[in-house]
Write an enzyme that holds these catalytic residues in place. Structure first.
Site, PDB file in Angstrom:
ATOM      1  N   GLY A   1      99.691  37.172 -38.965  1.00 25.79           N
ATOM      2  CA  GLY A   1      99.431  38.492 -39.518  1.00 25.79           C
ATOM      3  C   GLY A   1      97.962  38.665 -39.832  1.00 25.79           C
ATOM      4  O   GLY A   1      97.204  37.697 -39.922  1.00 25.79           O
TER       5      GLY A   1
ATOM      6  N   GLY B   1     103.054  35.350 -38.099  1.00 21.74           N
ATOM      7  CA  GLY B   1     103.659  36.560 -37.557  1.00 21.74           C
ATOM      8  C   GLY B   1     103.917  36.501 -36.069  1.00 21.74           C
ATOM      9  O   GLY B   1     104.831  37.151 -35.567  1.00 21.74           O
TER      10      GLY B   1
ATOM     11  N   GLU C   1     101.599  28.153 -43.503  1.00 19.79           N
ATOM     12  CA  GLU C   1     101.474  29.004 -44.690  1.00 19.79           C
ATOM     13  C   GLU C   1     101.278  28.247 -46.003  1.00 19.79           C
ATOM     14  O   GLU C   1     100.635  28.747 -46.926  1.00 19.79           O
ATOM     15  CB  GLU C   1     102.702  29.923 -44.797  1.00 19.79           C
TER      16      GLU C   1
ATOM     17  N   ASP D   1     107.391  32.661 -43.540  1.00 15.94           N
ATOM     18  CA  ASP D   1     108.245  33.854 -43.593  1.00 15.94           C
ATOM     19  C   ASP D   1     108.579  34.290 -42.167  1.00 15.94           C
ATOM     20  O   ASP D   1     108.797  33.449 -41.312  1.00 15.94           O
ATOM     21  CB  ASP D   1     107.574  34.956 -44.417  1.00 15.94           C
TER      22      ASP D   1
END
Length: 350
Positions: free
Chosen positions: A70, A117, A140, A148
């Protein structure tokens, strides 16, 4: 035939033969995903799902990355301004679930870096093609965040507790290990991807086209390391995992020592939350996983470590995050529980 679903110059959408093709075109930014891109992909998938002329979807990236994750700078600045963009994550998580449930073949051509992402855009697909250029990671915990985009669903289902290992270390792996553990479904040479795309578009026969170009690739991890890794990371608590690694490291086990040293640089809070997330994810559907992750996400965007991790890694690039709390033993069960508490009216709607 190209279509514009609102992503501007960040994505090129093409109809070619029987395929709808999504090409991420932010090569200079390693195809980092922003909100506009998420919305556009969702629109394209929705339209192509109901179009009988589209028999499959292909997604790929230009440059040396499929997608490195992301757009963290954008997320950092909005959060620091007191306006964390939970809407971006909500739309991203809904897209991840839509990809996992897509009724047509969804072929991800992962030719380069795939992280964060980018994993959400590729590894929920029915066909995950890895090349010799593939570099996979969910890093992360190193920025005070957590895996996520459905990481709880994907990583919890890998063989030999390998997903827990990847989640808690953030380590990178290549094509061979990605195929072995189940992240990838097919190994194809990078130079063959153009011909593969052409055949898929012309015939719509995914299995036949892939089987013609699929090859066996050796894994990088050896049998002994797999056995040791599984022994450590299959244990029932993070405390047990760390204690097991420490005991082995004290006896001269190089793998344990290196792994423990890596984990000691990660956010203690992120490690605790991630261990529970992956542990729970094995029992959850993709929809349940996304709702759990959205709960965690909302609390992460209010936390110290997330912004501190991005500051140290990306904004100032000092590589010296000051985690709060700074030690694993200072993260209490109550603190971890709070990340998983229901959001009331703010729950993710799928």
């Amino acid at each position: 035939m190209e279509r514009d679903f609102g992503a501007g110059d960040d994505i090129r959408f093409t109809r070619m033969g029987k395929a709808g093709i999504i090409t991420l075109t932010r090569a200079q930014a390693l195809n980092a995903v922003n909100h506009r891109m998420i919305r556009a992909i969702a629109k394209a998938l929705e339209e192509w799902r109901d179009d009988d002329a589209v028999e499959l979807v292909i997604i790929k990236g230009e440059g040396r990355a499929f997608s490195a994750g992301g757009d963290l700078q954008e997320i950092y600045h909005s959060g620091r301004a007191g306006k964390p963009d939970t809407g971006f994550f909500a739309d991203e998580y809904r897209l991840n679930a839509a990809i996992a449930n897509y009724p047509k073949p969804y072929v991800a051509l992962i030719d380069g870096i795939v992280m964060g992402g980018g994993v959400g855009l590729s590894c929920h697909g029915s066909h995950r093609v890895m090349t010799e250029k593939t570099v996979f990671a969910m890093p992360e915990v190193g920025i005070g965040f957590f895996p996520d985009v459905g990481g709880s669903h994907i990583l919890s289902r890998l063989v030999d507790s390998y997903g827990q290992y990847l989640a808690l270390t953030g380590n990178r792996i290549g094509q061979g290990d990605a195929i072995w553990c189940g992240l990838g479904t097919h190994a194809v040479a990078s130079q063959d991807l153009e011909a593969l795309t052409d055949e898929l578009s012309e015939t719509g026969k995914v299995e036949a086209a892939l089987s013609r170009r699929c090859r066996k690739v050796p894994r990088d991890i050896d049998d002994a390391t797999i056995h040791v890794l599984s022994e450590h990371f299959s244990l029932g608590t993070l405390k047990d995992v760390v204690a097991s690694l420490k005991e082995a490291a004290d006896k001269g086990d190089e793998f344990a020592g290196t792994t423990l040293a890596t984990m000691e640089t990660r956010s203690p809070t992120s490690l605790h939350v991630t261990f529970r997330e992956i542990d729970l994810g094995a029992m959850l559907s993709i929809e349940e996983s996304m709702r759990m992750e959205f709960r965690i996400l909302n609390r992460m965007l209010e936390s110290h470590d997330f912004y501190e991790g991005i500051r140290a890694a990306i904004i100032e690039k000092t590589k010296d995050p000051k985690w709060q709390p700074a030690r694993l033993e200072d993260v209490t069960k109550e603190m971890v529980d709070a990340y998983f508490d229901p959001l009331g009216e703010g729950e993710l709607e799928l």
